[in-house]
Design an enzyme around this catalytic site. Sequence first.
Site, PDB file in Angstrom:
ATOM      1  N   CYS A 288       0.832  -1.209   0.000  1.00  0.00           N
ATOM      2  CA  CYS A 288       0.000   0.000   0.000  1.00  0.00           C
ATOM      3  C   CYS A 288       0.873   1.268   0.000  1.00  0.00           C
ATOM      4  CB  CYS A 288      -0.998  -0.021   1.153  1.00  0.00           C
ATOM      5  SG  CYS A 288      -2.310   1.219   0.962  1.00  0.00           S
TER       6      CYS A 288
ATOM      7  N   HIS B  65      -3.838  -4.918   0.020  1.00  0.00           N
ATOM      8  CA  HIS B  65      -3.350  -5.436   1.303  1.00  0.00           C
ATOM      9  C   HIS B  65      -3.422  -6.954   1.304  1.00  0.00           C
ATOM     10  CE1 HIS B  65      -2.998  -1.646   3.562  1.00  0.00           C
ATOM     11  NE2 HIS B  65      -3.974  -1.232   2.783  1.00  0.00           N
TER      12      HIS B  65
ATOM     13  N   GLU C 215      -2.437  -8.910   3.537  1.00  0.00           N
ATOM     14  CA  GLU C 215      -2.761  -9.361   4.902  1.00  0.00           C
ATOM     15  C   GLU C 215      -4.262  -9.257   5.203  1.00  0.00           C
ATOM     16  OE1 GLU C 215      -2.338  -4.930   5.418  1.00  0.00           O
ATOM     17  OE2 GLU C 215      -1.480  -6.461   4.112  1.00  0.00           O
TER      18      GLU C 215
END
Length: 196
Positions: A77, A178, A180
Amino acid sequence: MKVAIVKYNAGNIYSVAYALKRLGINPIITADPAELRAADKVIFPGVGEALTTMQHLRETGLDKVIRDLKQPVLGICLGMQLMCASSEEGNTPCLGIFDTTVKRFIPQRHEDKVPHMGWNTLTDVKSGLFSDQLANKFVYFVHSYYVPVNEHTVATTDYILPFSAAMQKDNFFATQFHPEKSGTVGELILQNFINL
């Protein structure tokens, strides 16, 4: 396997650490140049604003440390945006790993909302971390600035216009989304990075 997450004044570090722990990796979170250089892999995450973040990286010398790393590095990001030459956010000179400028989304139609937030698909997926099996898979985005498609783009997403969802140059990898927060698809990308 020693994985280091760059500790600096940008959020989201701990969600990346939790995602790695789910993969059986216990990362270190550090701003120590020696620890970053000694790691097998380095992750440079980020949620925040380009100008103040780059000022912090310069003041601490982390800008040079990150630029000079030789092992695989993954920017996420804001981390990806800071790897570019400059950003329209605060007219900020950045790390210059990718020779391209980060631009602000300009809504074209009433339904174009900025920031781009939510799930969107990966297209034009090249090799490496982003194997063919990731084509047309959904990943999670939150951003108001984007990196135009360029020679280092290895996956594209379309929102308002096509932009770089992921990039790679030498040992530097980067995702605008992202991983994650992108479920099993994101886990696969993080695992691919760990396996490099």
